[in-house]
Design a protein around this motif. Sequence first.
Motif, PDB file in Angstrom:
ATOM      1  N   MET A   1       0.821  -1.219  -0.195  1.00  0.00           N
ATOM      2  CA  MET A   1      -0.069   0.094   0.075  1.00  0.00           C
ATOM      3  C   MET A   1       0.832   1.354   0.089  1.00  0.00           C
ATOM      4  O   MET A   1       1.732   1.517   0.867  1.00  0.00           O
ATOM      5  N   LEU A   2       0.380   2.220  -0.867  1.00  0.00           N
ATOM      6  CA  LEU A   2       1.244   3.672  -0.870  1.00  0.00           C
ATOM      7  C   LEU A   2       0.239   4.462  -0.296  1.00  0.00           C
ATOM      8  O   LEU A   2      -1.017   4.544  -0.305  1.00  0.00           O
ATOM      9  N   ILE A   3       0.781   5.620   0.219  1.00  0.00           N
ATOM     10  CA  ILE A   3       0.281   6.776   0.740  1.00  0.00           C
ATOM     11  C   ILE A   3       0.615   7.988  -0.241  1.00  0.00           C
ATOM     12  O   ILE A   3       1.640   8.252  -0.412  1.00  0.00           O
ATOM     13  N   ASP A   4      -0.147   8.642  -0.697  1.00  0.00           N
ATOM     14  CA  ASP A   4      -0.071   9.830  -1.440  1.00  0.00           C
ATOM     15  C   ASP A   4      -0.108  11.151  -0.411  1.00  0.00           C
ATOM     16  O   ASP A   4      -0.973  11.641   0.210  1.00  0.00           O
ATOM     17  N   SER A   5       1.131  11.608  -0.277  1.00  0.00           N
ATOM     18  CA  SER A   5       1.105  12.712   0.834  1.00  0.00           C
ATOM     19  C   SER A   5       0.715  13.916   0.465  1.00  0.00           C
ATOM     20  O   SER A   5       0.810  14.921   1.347  1.00  0.00           O
ATOM     21  N   HIS A   6       0.386  14.133  -0.725  1.00  0.00           N
ATOM     22  CA  HIS A   6       0.156  15.506  -1.356  1.00  0.00           C
ATOM     23  C   HIS A   6      -0.703  15.780  -2.342  1.00  0.00           C
ATOM     24  O   HIS A   6      -0.215  15.338  -3.359  1.00  0.00           O
ATOM     25  N   ALA A   7      -2.118  15.893  -2.216  1.00  0.00           N
ATOM     26  CA  ALA A   7      -2.956  16.170  -3.555  1.00  0.00           C
ATOM     27  C   ALA A   7      -3.908  17.170  -3.223  1.00  0.00           C
ATOM     28  O   ALA A   7      -4.327  16.919  -2.299  1.00  0.00           O
ATOM     29  N   HIS A   8      -4.281  17.801  -4.191  1.00  0.00           N
ATOM     30  CA  HIS A   8      -5.290  18.883  -4.326  1.00  0.00           C
ATOM     31  C   HIS A   8      -6.665  18.350  -4.935  1.00  0.00           C
ATOM     32  O   HIS A   8      -6.864  18.722  -5.774  1.00  0.00           O
ATOM     33  N   GLY A  29      -3.575   0.338  -5.424  1.00  0.00           N
ATOM     34  CA  GLY A  29      -2.719   0.096  -4.156  1.00  0.00           C
ATOM     35  C   GLY A  29      -2.609   1.468  -3.328  1.00  0.00           C
ATOM     36  O   GLY A  29      -1.536   1.410  -2.677  1.00  0.00           O
ATOM     37  N   VAL A  30      -3.229   2.685  -3.716  1.00  0.00           N
ATOM     38  CA  VAL A  30      -2.820   3.778  -2.911  1.00  0.00           C
ATOM     39  C   VAL A  30      -4.147   3.641  -1.897  1.00  0.00           C
ATOM     40  O   VAL A  30      -5.335   3.868  -2.094  1.00  0.00           O
ATOM     41  N   GLY A  31      -3.605   3.462  -0.428  1.00  0.00           N
ATOM     42  CA  GLY A  31      -4.799   3.401   0.574  1.00  0.00           C
ATOM     43  C   GLY A  31      -5.013   4.413   1.323  1.00  0.00           C
ATOM     44  O   GLY A  31      -6.079   4.572   1.881  1.00  0.00           O
ATOM     45  N   ALA A  32      -4.152   5.712   1.222  1.00  0.00           N
ATOM     46  CA  ALA A  32      -4.667   7.074   1.649  1.00  0.00           C
ATOM     47  C   ALA A  32      -4.021   8.065   1.010  1.00  0.00           C
ATOM     48  O   ALA A  32      -3.050   8.077   0.464  1.00  0.00           O
ATOM     49  N   VAL A  33      -4.705   9.110   1.064  1.00  0.00           N
ATOM     50  CA  VAL A  33      -4.414  10.189   0.460  1.00  0.00           C
ATOM     51  C   VAL A  33      -4.460  11.320   1.354  1.00  0.00           C
ATOM     52  O   VAL A  33      -5.297  11.780   2.198  1.00  0.00           O
ATOM     53  N   SER A  61     -14.837   3.155   2.251  1.00  0.00           N
ATOM     54  CA  SER A  61     -13.636   3.986   2.740  1.00  0.00           C
ATOM     55  C   SER A  61     -12.774   2.917   3.368  1.00  0.00           C
ATOM     56  O   SER A  61     -13.122   2.386   4.316  1.00  0.00           O
ATOM     57  N   GLY A  62     -11.449   2.610   2.731  1.00  0.00           N
ATOM     58  CA  GLY A  62     -10.505   1.813   3.321  1.00  0.00           C
ATOM     59  C   GLY A  62     -10.890   0.544   2.737  1.00  0.00           C
ATOM     60  O   GLY A  62     -10.353  -0.412   3.142  1.00  0.00           O
ATOM     61  N   ALA A  63     -11.851   0.513   1.694  1.00  0.00           N
ATOM     62  CA  ALA A  63     -12.245  -0.991   1.023  1.00  0.00           C
ATOM     63  C   ALA A  63     -12.850  -0.497  -0.048  1.00  0.00           C
ATOM     64  O   ALA A  63     -13.855  -0.811  -0.494  1.00  0.00           O
ATOM     65  N   GLY A  64     -12.044   0.194  -0.970  1.00  0.00           N
ATOM     66  CA  GLY A  64     -12.661   0.420  -2.366  1.00  0.00           C
ATOM     67  C   GLY A  64     -12.493   1.802  -2.714  1.00  0.00           C
ATOM     68  O   GLY A  64     -12.279   2.421  -4.030  1.00  0.00           O
ATOM     69  N   LEU A  65     -12.371   2.803  -1.850  1.00  0.00           N
ATOM     70  CA  LEU A  65     -11.931   4.111  -1.739  1.00  0.00           C
ATOM     71  C   LEU A  65     -10.868   4.491  -0.587  1.00  0.00           C
ATOM     72  O   LEU A  65     -10.910   3.669   0.336  1.00  0.00           O
ATOM     73  N   PRO A  66      -9.786   5.102  -1.127  1.00  0.00           N
ATOM     74  CA  PRO A  66      -8.562   5.353  -0.160  1.00  0.00           C
ATOM     75  C   PRO A  66      -9.255   6.144   1.161  1.00  0.00           C
ATOM     76  O   PRO A  66     -10.129   6.960   0.912  1.00  0.00           O
ATOM     77  N   LEU A 273      -0.581   8.427  13.337  1.00  0.00           N
ATOM     78  CA  LEU A 273      -1.795   7.627  13.019  1.00  0.00           C
ATOM     79  C   LEU A 273      -1.732   5.958  13.378  1.00  0.00           C
ATOM     80  O   LEU A 273      -0.464   5.496  13.169  1.00  0.00           O
ATOM     81  N   SER A 274      -2.641   5.468  13.674  1.00  0.00           N
ATOM     82  CA  SER A 274      -2.404   3.887  13.632  1.00  0.00           C
ATOM     83  C   SER A 274      -2.290   3.221  12.365  1.00  0.00           C
ATOM     84  O   SER A 274      -3.267   3.607  11.564  1.00  0.00           O
ATOM     85  N   PRO A 275      -1.443   2.257  12.280  1.00  0.00           N
ATOM     86  CA  PRO A 275      -1.480   1.573  10.892  1.00  0.00           C
ATOM     87  C   PRO A 275      -2.845   1.031  10.538  1.00  0.00           C
ATOM     88  O   PRO A 275      -2.993  -0.213  10.685  1.00  0.00           O
ATOM     89  N   ALA A 276      -3.477   2.053   9.623  1.00  0.00           N
ATOM     90  CA  ALA A 276      -4.844   1.515   9.562  1.00  0.00           C
ATOM     91  C   ALA A 276      -4.798   0.672   8.068  1.00  0.00           C
ATOM     92  O   ALA A 276      -5.799  -0.017   7.904  1.00  0.00           O
ATOM     93  N   ILE A 277      -3.779   1.029   7.429  1.00  0.00           N
ATOM     94  CA  ILE A 277      -4.008   0.315   6.103  1.00  0.00           C
ATOM     95  C   ILE A 277      -2.761  -0.737   5.692  1.00  0.00           C
ATOM     96  O   ILE A 277      -1.741  -0.685   6.615  1.00  0.00           O
TER      97      ILE A 277
END
Length: 277
Positions: A1-8, A29-33, A61-66, A273-277
């Motif tokens: 899983m990847l996290i995009d740390s910056h998106a508008h 495979g991007v789990g959070a933004v 959210s967290g299962a189909g949507l980041p 954050l707790s490792p949620a993803i």
Amino acid sequence: MLIDSHAHLDSPRYAEDREAMLRRTWDVGVGAVLAIGIGEGPTEMHQALGICRSFNARSESGAGLPRLYASAGIYPHNTREANDAALQKLDGLLAEPEVIACGEIGLDYYHEGAPHDVQRRGLIAQLEIAAARKRPILIHCRPKDGATDAWDDLFTVLDEHWRHTGLRGVMHCFGGGWEQARRSLDLGFLISFAGNVTYPKAQPLRDVAARVPLAGLLVETDAPWLAPMPNRGKRNEPGWVAQTAEVLAGVVGVTPEELAAATTRNFERLFGLSPAI
Ligand SMILES: [Zn+2]
């Protein structure tokens, strides 16, 4: 899983297909933004939080949507609008649990915009608010071509107004040299690379990235801008952080899986954050 740390994500360029775009993001495979809350100025600072809340409330959210997080801040060139009302609005937003960072804030001497002293004052005022709310900061720093003027002023401000807080931050869309990377790491900051690190002429930037320890790295898109190769010039989207991460993994000398795991861990640690993803 990847996290995009910056998106508008609040960009009007996603008005037609934001949900479909976020589904594609999850699918690769991007789990959070982290949705950046600067809008076109302080009156739009809350938009990222709104998007974050509406998508996180969905059962997918967290299962189909980041999973979405939000920031809030006044961009360097909007600091002429950093009046009491705008700063109060920022303070209120940073009190919200989903708003995990203050940014993007900083100094931009590259584009014509707010005078340098106005930018510095706006930055300092926001550092004080972020410190009181215990929120890490997301820094945008862009000097004039061939100069380090904005970096020099930035480190002076951070040494005086941030270091003592013990809080950390992110150098977003890093474009400096090794000296600026070293000073950022010394402040406990993470260094976030965007799509421009994949561009053919960016070898000097890749050389800097190669020297940053894995524990100091993040990846981001800065979407809708700065699409990585091979999509350079198109509207960027968070799912394309995977291309940047792959190039960065090669530069650093780890597998894409190791880079994804490290940057995800770095993001979660920075923001508690707790490792949620
Ligand atoms: Zn940005």
